[in-house]
Design a protein around this motif. Structure first.
Motif, mmCIF file in Angstrom:
data_model
loop_
_atom_site.group_PDB
_atom_site.id
_atom_site.type_symbol
_atom_site.label_atom_id
_atom_site.label_comp_id
_atom_site.label_asym_id
_atom_site.label_seq_id
_atom_site.Cartn_x
_atom_site.Cartn_y
_atom_site.Cartn_z
ATOM 1 N N LEU A 42 0.815 -1.209 0.000
ATOM 2 C CA LEU A 42 0.000 0.000 0.000
ATOM 3 C C LEU A 42 0.852 1.264 0.000
ATOM 4 N N TYR A 43 2.132 1.155 -0.243
ATOM 5 C CA TYR A 43 3.130 2.207 -0.246
ATOM 6 C C TYR A 43 3.436 2.698 1.166
ATOM 7 N N TYR A 44 2.445 3.101 1.912
ATOM 8 C CA TYR A 44 2.661 3.588 3.270
ATOM 9 C C TYR A 44 2.854 2.434 4.245
ATOM 10 N N CYS A 45 2.250 1.306 3.945
ATOM 11 C CA CYS A 45 2.400 0.102 4.756
ATOM 12 C C CYS A 45 2.162 -1.112 3.876
ATOM 13 N N GLY A 46 2.491 -2.274 4.397
ATOM 14 C CA GLY A 46 2.260 -3.523 3.686
ATOM 15 C C GLY A 46 1.576 -4.512 4.602
ATOM 16 N N ILE A 47 0.780 -5.393 4.026
ATOM 17 C CA ILE A 47 0.051 -6.399 4.795
ATOM 18 C C ILE A 47 0.492 -7.774 4.312
ATOM 19 N N LEU A 48 0.868 -8.629 5.250
ATOM 20 C CA LEU A 48 1.303 -9.987 4.948
ATOM 21 C C LEU A 48 0.304 -10.976 5.530
ATOM 22 N N LEU A 49 -0.149 -11.930 4.704
ATOM 23 C CA LEU A 49 -1.059 -12.989 5.141
ATOM 24 C C LEU A 49 -0.370 -14.334 4.938
ATOM 25 N N PHE A 50 -0.706 -15.330 5.745
ATOM 26 C CA PHE A 50 0.064 -16.572 5.805
ATOM 27 C C PHE A 50 -0.754 -17.839 5.579
#
Length: 193
Positions: free
Chosen positions: A172-180
């Motif tokens: 998201l440029y400002y932050c990133g989200i990681l799913l597992f």
């Protein structure tokens, strides 16, 4: 502040933009073809982008949260509120945005201590290398990791997304989200947030 100033009758002159506004505009324009889930084939990921990441309807706590926050803190805080509301974790590991996380999931415990298994973890990109080592033994299919400050170190973000435990990523440029979720195929998305 109006973006245009009326000079005479129907003649408008644009006001000069600040550097912050120019940066936001350039980021938004560079990611224009990644708006609102365009090109995402997975129904689950499309839903995540449309109704969690880029949700524009006001939630019940928005009026009470973020008073006095700058635009970026409010934008990220509202995203974190929606993430907590969506995932409903029992433990949230975060050193910041505690009011947003707690409003999104009242039953969650917001702590700074890393638990045995990560339910929802919020960290900065500076902790990426240490986080990679921690991921191998402390995540499960429902774990969500939010990494803030991607623009500071893109190489660290690429190292995180290359990890074999990480299945779905949202940049998201400002932050990133990681799913597992190990049942899913690996997919990396760039989203205009």
């Amino acid at each position: 502040m109006q973006p245009f100033v009326r000079v005479y009758e129907n003649i408008f002159v644009p006001l000069p933009l600040t550097m912050n506004q120019l940066t936001r505009l350039s980021v938004w324009l560079s990611r224009l073809n990644h708006c609102r889930g365009f090109g995402i084939q997975s129904p689950t990921d499309y839903w995540m982008v449309r109704y969690v990441i880029n949700e524009h309807w006001p939630y019940y706590q928005y009026s009470e949260l973020g008073r006095g926050d700058n635009w970026l803190r409010r934008k990220l805080g509202r995203l974190y509120f929606r993430l907590a509301n969506w995932r409903q974790p029992s433990v949230i590991v975060s050193s910041d945005y505690g009011d947003y996380w707690q409003a999104g999931c009242r039953r969650a415990t917001v702590t700074r201590q890393l638990p045995g298994t990560i339910a929802l973890l919020h960290t900065g990109i500076g902790e990426a290398d240490r986080l990679r080592e921690y991921l191998h033994s402390h995540v499960d299919d429902r774990s969500v990791v939010v990494v803030e400050g991607l623009w500071h170190d893109r190489k660290a973000w690429r190292r995180l997304t290359a990890d074999d435990r990480v299945r779905i990523t949202f940049d998201l440029y400002y932050c990133g989200i990681l799913l597992f979720d190990h049942k899913r195929t690996k997919q990396d998305y760039v989203i205009n947030f």
